[in-house]
Structures are given as structure tokens and as C-alpha cells.
Design a protein around this motif. Structure first.
Motif, short mmCIF file in Angstrom:
data_model
loop_
_atom_site.label_atom_id
_atom_site.label_comp_id
_atom_site.label_asym_id
_atom_site.label_seq_id
_atom_site.Cartn_x
_atom_site.Cartn_y
_atom_site.Cartn_z
N LEU A 97 108.95 -84.20 31.31
CA LEU A 97 109.35 -85.60 30.85
C LEU A 97 109.59 -86.73 32.23
O LEU A 97 109.24 -87.81 32.13
CB LEU A 97 110.18 -85.71 29.92
N TYR A 118 114.37 -87.85 20.95
CA TYR A 118 115.36 -87.06 21.81
C TYR A 118 115.81 -87.79 22.75
O TYR A 118 115.42 -88.85 23.43
CB TYR A 118 114.09 -86.21 22.39
N ASN A 167 112.17 -83.16 17.00
CA ASN A 167 113.77 -83.05 16.85
C ASN A 167 114.29 -84.29 16.67
O ASN A 167 114.28 -85.08 17.49
CB ASN A 167 114.00 -82.16 18.34
N VAL A 197 106.98 -79.69 22.73
CA VAL A 197 107.72 -78.55 23.04
C VAL A 197 108.13 -77.48 21.91
O VAL A 197 108.36 -76.31 22.07
CB VAL A 197 109.12 -78.78 23.75
N TRP A 198 108.04 -78.06 20.62
CA TRP A 198 108.43 -77.22 19.50
C TRP A 198 106.81 -76.90 18.84
O TRP A 198 106.99 -76.43 17.90
CB TRP A 198 109.05 -78.00 18.33
N SER A 226 107.45 -76.44 26.78
CA SER A 226 108.27 -75.58 27.04
C SER A 226 108.52 -73.96 26.68
O SER A 226 108.36 -73.88 25.49
CB SER A 226 109.64 -76.29 26.50
N LYS A 229 111.27 -72.99 24.54
CA LYS A 229 111.12 -72.92 23.11
C LYS A 229 110.29 -71.67 22.67
O LYS A 229 110.71 -71.22 21.66
CB LYS A 229 110.70 -74.33 22.51
N THR A 234 116.19 -70.70 25.94
CA THR A 234 116.59 -72.30 26.33
C THR A 234 117.12 -72.32 27.79
O THR A 234 116.92 -73.46 28.47
CB THR A 234 117.22 -72.72 25.45
N1 PMP Z 1 112.07 -82.40 24.07
C1 PMP Z 1 112.46 -82.18 22.86
C2 PMP Z 1 112.24 -82.98 21.59
C3 PMP Z 1 113.61 -81.06 23.08
O1 PMP Z 1 114.12 -80.85 21.68
C4 PMP Z 1 114.01 -80.41 24.05
C5 PMP Z 1 114.96 -79.51 24.04
N2 PMP Z 1 115.91 -79.61 23.15
C6 PMP Z 1 113.27 -81.03 25.27
C7 PMP Z 1 112.22 -81.84 25.20
C8 PMP Z 1 113.61 -80.19 26.62
O2 PMP Z 1 113.12 -78.99 26.92
P1 PMP Z 1 113.68 -77.88 27.83
O3 PMP Z 1 114.78 -77.23 27.33
O4 PMP Z 1 112.49 -77.01 28.01
O5 PMP Z 1 113.97 -78.84 29.12
#
Ligand code: PMP
Length: 385
Positions: A97, A118, A167, A197-198, A226, A229, A234
Motif C-alpha cells: 500500500l 483500514y 476489514n 489481502v483477505w 498478502s 493472510k 501475519t
Molecule cells: N489491508 C488490510 C485490509 C488488512 O486488514 C491488513 C492486515 N490487517 C493489511 C492490509 C496489511 O497486511 P500485511 O499484514 O500483509 O502488511
């Protein structure tokens, strides 16, 4: 603030709740991480990679075998063919991101964000000198309304950020929604950053709908993924961006000065993991589905009302419908201090106009953790109601 002091960046509610959980010995259903055993296939692969391969700087865009495995996995799981120059491996979705936002957003550019959101998006955009424009979705469905996105578009709009599955709500954006966003991006020449990522957590089956499935978005989208996930690891922080070469090149140029690379043994292990058979992914999802059923059934039995969700590791409690005050901050504080349960108030996912009637609980926990959590939540509600 003096000239030598760095600007304050508030600690996130996730950190705060995890710290409180640690201090008070509360069960942590707040921050989204599993407490089940790590997938043994991935751990063994990482151990083999650590001892058997180079631990020196891997290529800046990621190990060739990982990029190949990512391409094969998306072809198999989502029917999306990818070229090698459309993939950049990053240190988690968060760095994906950051690199994408720093590549795209110039000072004064506006970026549209959809709430709930997020927590990394807005600070990264602001750090790039961009201006955040907020669009809301509303409970209980939290459905994206493309007309509201269109109203937020102005002459300085540069990009839109979406998150599906979302999320904290666990809801998804359907193909029609993404097509409507695609039409807007074409008409106003915008780039979409789609945080997916989900994508591997659709617990009731059904294929993930990616922005890359929409022809109008295929060359205008930066898709964020990711492994943390996908494999419930994590802490590994292996992620990636998928984007047309002109976007991927600009993002790689940022990535080279943010982290440059990501630990090669973990990249190798993720490459092996992505080559596991589809049945492995189905079994993995089944474990999370069982955990979700255990928590939602337990909560229902204790008088709590939860909102329906398709993906992620989260369920939301509707406080008012559960007979509790619609004050998520107060209830979250009381739960962690008096009932020994850490949760996340959903208002933390809003930068403005936050609703206060919902709490997020992470169900990616062992059976015994969830049984104990349900017992404590039941006692808490009995004491409150
Ligand atoms: N985007 C969302 C919507 C997330 O929920 C998360 C992790 N909670 C991330 C990005 C970040 O992912 P990472 O742990 O791989 O950095």
C-alpha cells in the motif's frame, strides 16, 4: 512541537488493545491474528530455505520462483493470467500500500477512501501530500454506493482505494459494484488501489471477485495481496502488488527505497505454499469456517446479535440489537478491563462520522480460546443487561 521533534503519529487502537490485553491477561479477540498452530508445511519450507539457500539480498521485485508461484496461484484460484512484469513482492500488504500510494499520489492530489477503512490508508496518503475524501457505507450491509463515489470525484481526484473482502465488516464488493467503479475510473482517468489481502478467506465458498476481473479496471488497478493472510502467518510480512507494467514499474521504484527486498527464506516458503494443492486451501478455510460458526453460535446463545459476513477473520456484534448501549469505545474498554476480552471498536475504522454501535471480534482462535471467550462475554452481558 520543536523543530527537532518528529510529528506525532497516534498509536493505533489495535496496539492499544493488544497492550491492554497483555497487561490485564485478557483474551485477545482484538488484533487480527490466529492463535492456532502455524501451517507446518510453510514452517518446514522456511526452515529448509533458511539452511539450504542464500540469505543475501534477493532481487528487488522478489525471487523469480515466488513471482512465478504468485502468477500460477492467481491463474488457478481466480482465473487471472499475469505476466512476470506485473508482480512486485513487498514486505507485506502494508508496504504494498505504501509503495503504491507513494508512486501514485502527488502533493495536492485527492484520493477517495470508503469507510469503514483500514487504518494505514489515510496516514500514507497524507504522508504523500495527498488529500483524503471520505465516502461512507452504512450498516448492516455496508454496501458500496458508486453514486456516492462519483459525487466525491473532483478535478484533483487521482485514485480510489477499495477493500474487498472488507476489514472490519467481512462484506465483499460484487462484480456490478466493481464494474460501476471501473466506469468511473475510465471516465475520470483514475487509478484504483484494490486491497484484496483477505481474498482467500471467503468462508462460505464462492470465488473471490477481483478488480482485475473487470476489463475497465484491468490496466488501472493496483491489487494488493498478502501471504500473511493467505497462510495465517501475519508476522511474515510477505505481500505483493499486482498491476499493469507501467504501474508496477512506478511502484517498484518506490519499493526499492522503502524496504528494497523481503527475507528470502520466507519468500521461498510462500512460493512453496502457493503451490500446495487446492484441497489444502479448502481445508484451511474449513478450519476458519468452524471457528466462525463456534463464535457466532456461542454469541447467539449468549444473547448477542452479529452481522452476516462472507470473509475475513472477523464478526461484528451489533450492540443495540444485543441489548447493550451503542457506545463501542465504552463497551470495548469495559470488556477488556472487567470481562477479560479485548475487542476492537468499529468506530476506529472511521476518520469521521463514525457509527458507535459495533464491536469487531477476531474468531481466528483455538476452540478453547473461543469457548472461554463466549463464557466471559455471556457473563458480561448478563451483568450489563
Ligand atoms: N489491508 C488490510 C485490509 C488488512 O486488514 C491488513 C492486515 N490487517 C493489511 C492490509 C496489511 O497486511 P500485511 O499484514 O500483509 O502488511
Amino acid at each position: 512541537m520543536t523543530a527537532s521533534e518528529p510529528p506525532a503519529q497516534a498509536t493505533t487502537v489495535f496496539e492499544r488493545m493488544s497492550r491492554l490485553a497483555q497487561e490485564t491477561g485478557a483474551l485477545n479477540l482484538g488484533q487480527g491474528f490466529p492463535d492456532m498452530a502455524d501451517p507446518p508445511e510453510l514452517i518446514a519450507a522456511a526452515q529448509r530455505a533458511l539452511g539450504g539457500h542464500s540469505n543475501q539480498y534477493p532481487p528487488m521485485r522478489g525471487l523469480a520462483e515466488l513471482r512465478q508461484a504468485i502468477a500460477q496461484w492467481y491463474a488457478r484460484e481466480q482465473g487471472i493470467p499475469l505476466a512476470d512484469d506485473e508482480i512486485v513482492v513487498t514486505s507485506g500488504g502494508t508496504e504494498a500500500l505504501a509503495s503504491a500510494i507513494f508512486a501514485l499520489v502527488r502533493p495536492g492530489d485527492e484520493v477517495i477512501l470508503v469507510q469503514p477503512l483500514y487504518d494505514a490508508y489515510a496516514p500514507l496518503i497524507q504522508r504523500a501530500g495527498g488529500i483524503v475524501r471520505l465516502v461512507d457505507t452504512a450498516p448492516p450491509e455496508w454496501q458500496l454506493r458508486p453514486g456516492e463515489i462519483e459525487r466525491a470525484i473532483g478535478p484533483r481526484t487521482r485514485a480510489i482505494v477499495l477493500n474487498t473482502p472488507n476489514n472490519p465488516t467481512g462484506t465483499t464488493i460484487d462484480r456490478a459494484g466493481l464494474e460501476a467503479v471501473g466506469a468511473l475510473c475510465e471516465r475520470h482517468d483514475l487509478t484504483l488501489i484494490c486491497d484484496e489481502v483477505w481474498e482467500a478467506t471467503l468462508l462460505d465458498g464462492g470465488r473471490h471477485v477481483s478488480a482485475l476481473h473487470v476489463p475497465a479496471l484491468r490496466n488501472r488497478t493496483v491489487k494488493v495481496g498478502s501471504a500473511g493472510k493467505i497462510f495465517s502467518l501475519t508476522g511474515w510480512k510477505v505481500g505483493w502488488v499486482i498491476a499493469a507494467p507501467h504501474l508496477a514499474n512506478a511502484i517498484a521504484a518506490q519499493h526499492q527505497f522503502i524496504t528494497f527486498t523481503t527475507a528470502p527464506p520466507l519468500q521461498r516458503a510462500v512460493a512453496e505454499g502457493l503451490c500446495l494443492p487446492q484441497s489444502w486451501f479448502a481445508d484451511h478455510r474449513a478450519r476458519y469456517r468452524a471457528a466462525r460458526e463456534q463464535l457466532t453460535a456461542g454469541l447467539a446463545g449468549a444473547g448477542y446479535v452479529t452481522l452476516p459476513a462472507r470473509g475475513t477473520w472477523f464478526v461484528l456484534i451489533d450492540l443495540a440489537a444485543s441489548g447493550l448501549p451503542a457506545d463501542d469505545l465504552r463497551i470495548a474498554e469495559a470488556l477488556v478491563r472487567t470481562a477479560g476480552i479485548a475487542t476492537i471498536p468499529v468506530s476506529a475504522f472511521f476518520a469521521a462520522r463514525a457509527p458507535h454501535g459495533f464491536l469487531r471480534l477476531c474468531f481466528a482462535k483455538r476452540e478453547e480460546t473461543l469457548s472461554e471467550a463466549v463464557a466471559r462475554l455471556a457473563a458480561f452481558r448478563d451483568a450489563m443487561a
